[in-house]
Design a protein around this motif. Structure first.
Motif, short mmCIF file in Angstrom:
data_model
loop_
_atom_site.label_atom_id
_atom_site.label_comp_id
_atom_site.label_asym_id
_atom_site.label_seq_id
_atom_site.Cartn_x
_atom_site.Cartn_y
_atom_site.Cartn_z
N LEU A 1 87.46 21.68 39.61
CA LEU A 1 87.82 22.54 38.76
C LEU A 1 86.61 23.58 37.92
O LEU A 1 86.88 24.52 37.82
N LEU A 2 85.48 22.95 37.82
CA LEU A 2 84.48 23.74 37.49
C LEU A 2 84.08 24.85 38.46
O LEU A 2 83.30 25.72 37.99
N ARG A 3 84.45 24.67 39.62
CA ARG A 3 84.02 25.69 40.69
C ARG A 3 84.70 26.98 40.05
O ARG A 3 84.32 28.21 40.70
N CYS A 4 85.55 26.91 39.50
CA CYS A 4 86.53 28.13 38.98
C CYS A 4 86.03 28.82 37.90
O CYS A 4 86.44 29.81 37.40
N LEU A 5 84.91 28.46 37.45
CA LEU A 5 84.07 29.18 36.32
C LEU A 5 83.78 30.51 36.65
O LEU A 5 83.43 30.88 37.86
N PRO A 6 83.78 31.56 35.74
CA PRO A 6 83.76 33.03 36.05
C PRO A 6 82.26 33.10 36.55
O PRO A 6 81.95 34.18 37.15
N ALA A 7 81.36 32.45 36.06
CA ALA A 7 79.91 32.68 36.49
C ALA A 7 79.40 31.21 36.73
O ALA A 7 79.28 30.22 35.94
N HIS A 8 78.18 31.21 38.08
CA HIS A 8 77.66 29.96 38.45
C HIS A 8 78.48 28.81 38.55
O HIS A 8 78.29 27.47 38.29
N GLY A 9 79.81 28.97 38.95
CA GLY A 9 80.81 27.74 39.06
C GLY A 9 80.34 27.04 40.18
O GLY A 9 80.17 25.57 40.09
N LYS A 10 79.78 27.46 41.25
CA LYS A 10 79.32 26.55 42.36
C LYS A 10 77.98 25.95 41.96
O LYS A 10 77.85 24.55 42.35
N LEU A 11 77.02 26.45 41.16
CA LEU A 11 75.99 25.73 40.52
C LEU A 11 76.50 24.51 39.75
O LEU A 11 75.84 23.43 39.92
N VAL A 12 77.22 24.85 38.70
CA VAL A 12 77.93 23.85 37.78
C VAL A 12 78.51 22.73 38.90
O VAL A 12 78.39 21.48 38.60
N LYS A 13 79.23 23.06 39.56
CA LYS A 13 80.04 21.96 40.61
C LYS A 13 78.91 21.21 41.62
O LYS A 13 79.14 20.11 41.45
N ALA A 14 77.74 21.87 41.88
CA ALA A 14 76.79 20.95 42.40
C ALA A 14 76.14 20.27 41.58
O ALA A 14 75.78 19.01 41.93
N LEU A 15 75.85 20.69 40.40
CA LEU A 15 75.21 19.60 39.25
C LEU A 15 75.97 18.42 39.03
O LEU A 15 75.48 17.34 39.05
#
Length: 328
Positions: A1-15
């Motif tokens: 779900l958080l991978r869909c963030l408009p910015a830094h989605g992959k970073l948040v998903k990894a965190l």
């Protein structure tokens, strides 16, 4: 779900995935500590490292079973917790109390504030936060639907809330402020206490694979359900958790650190970012609330990592309402 963030989605998903691994790993270490402690009173001559190793060998094959085949473990876990709660209620009704260790162990504080409250919140979050297990459980659910799953969650959390309040309140009166971080160690000797320890040990062994599934779920979704990498990860997690449990016996500190870490990521950051960027256009008041949620969650999480003790003496000194325990 958080991978869909408009910015830094992959970073948040990894965190998020790293936090899931760290916090769930600490939960798994705590489970093996419970098993080792429970078996200590029954098998005192067996070295602790061996008790932990045997526990790891038992949970390893269970980790490769589908959750629908582990339904018995959830039922067993509920039954074990209810049994311990009923045992504490019977001890309370019979007038049995754990002997006081010192003067601070005579009174129960019914209303007080101090640094120990932060520890209590972290411990509660460790027990109540299950967001990382939601998607794997929903995936394995028979005849799944959002409405059916929401009904199950609502009933489960209502039951757990009653169980937590009853268990904590009665245990506080029966065992006192100096209760061990593993309450099973303070139960009176005898067949009823021994049965409670064995039942809880078996219960956490059955729940262990359910939590581990949240760690390997991203690997399975990326490489396939029967991924070799997921198999290697499962072996590695079980072995590492057993090694960690062999070197630490402080169940309370492990639980508090795990809960404090979960507060920021699962209670504050994830829902806060979803509320800010994934729920459409909202008013300024909504955005302020989401930012406050993230900030307050970060502060509480940092405080929980710093304060890991119950601070019994401070609570007794600042207590506004004390109730005397009828100590034998």
């Amino acid at each position: 779900l958080l991978r869909c963030l408009p910015a830094h989605g992959k970073l948040v998903k990894a965190l998020l995935e790293v936090t899931i691994w760290l916090t769930v790993f600490m939960c798994l270490v705590g489970y093996l500590i419970v098993v080792a402690d429970s078996c200590k009173l029954l098998l005192p001559e067996l070295p602790r490292s061996m008790r932990v190793g045997v526990s790891g060998m038992i949970v390893l094959p269970l980790c490769f079973m589908d959750q629908q085949h582990l339904a018995f473990s959830s039922t067993l876990s509920i039954a074990a917790n209810v049994y311990v709660c009923v045992l504490l209620l019977s001890l309370f009704a019979s007038g049995w109390r754990k002997p006081a260790a010192d003067e601070t162990d005579h009174d129960c504080c019914m209303l007080g504030f101090g640094e120990g409250n932060v520890t209590m919140v972290s411990a509660l979050m460790q027990a109540a936060v299950v967001q990382m297990c939601i998607l794997p459980m929903y995936e394995e659910m028979s005849q799944r639907s959002p409405r059916r799953f929401a009904a199950c969650m609502g009933f489960s959390f209502s039951f757990v809330a009653v169980l937590f309040v009853t268990f904590c309140g009665v245990a506080y009166f029966v065992l006192g402020p100096r209760v061990s971080s593993n309450v099973l160690l303070d139960l009176p000797p005898g067949p009823f206490g021994s049965f409670a320890r064995v039942a809880m040990a078996v219960a956490v062994i059955g729940v262990y694979p359910i939590l581990l599934s949240s760690m390997v779920a991203p690997i399975k979704h990326q490489d396939g359900r029967h991924s070799r990498l997921a198999t290697i990860a499962t072996f590695t997690i079980v072995i590492c958790s057993a090694v960690a449990a062999s070197f630490t016996s402080n169940l309370g500190q492990v639980n508090v650190l795990s809960g404090a870490s979960q507060v920021f990521v699962f209670v504050a950051l994830s829902p806060g970012l979803a509320g800010l960027f994934l729920l459409g256009q909202r008013g300024i008041a909504w955005k302020i609330c989401m930012v406050l949620l993230i900030v307050i969650g970060f502060i509480v999480s940092c405080a929980g990592i710093f304060f890991t003790d119950n601070f019994v003496e401070e609570l007794q000194a600042k207590c506004m309402w004390n109730v005397l325990r009828a100590v034998d």
